[in-house]
Design an enzyme around this catalytic site. Sequence first.
Site: not given
Length: 194
Positions: A65, A72, A95
């Site tokens: 991950y 997500g 972001h």
Amino acid sequence: MTATTTTVEENNTPIVLNGEDLTCEQLYQIGYHHAPVTVCEESKRKVIESRRVIEDILDKDIVKYGINTGFGQFARVTIDSQNLEILQQNLIRSHAAGIGRPLSVERARMLLALRINVLAKGFSGIRLETMMRMVDALNKNCIPFVPEKGTVGASGDLAPLSHVALGMMGEGKMWNPLTEKYEAADQVLAQNGL
């Protein structure tokens, strides 16, 4: 003024970052008096070791991950190796969602120094050359534009830190010490040998 403050200002001795013992006084000196920074050799060794972990994951095609997956709800989506750089760039871009006036250059300098200090712990998997580029930018006073407001997530620092990374990628704006104003980050980096 303390003896430490006088020493830093008079000798321009670099403050050594190791991820463990940066003081508020040192951080103030970095932000407001442009004290230079360096990273200790032990921290450099730790950074290199943690990067080897990432390289090993990639070399062995192990799915992890945040390294080679989506995020997500897309955590189970594997990203092929030729798209990993785009994935990481797009994560930073998505972001970098702050708004408003920029933090003062002094506060943004402190934010950059704090990020370098955390990276010096050697847990992030960053490349040593990337971390040292951040050190060089700080020491040359090429400071990314970081908006005062807005963040993403519970940690409260994803948007500000994404703006820092965005500037280091040569995107967005960056403080140019040559002109003493914010300009296109790619131009600032080039003009200052970064």
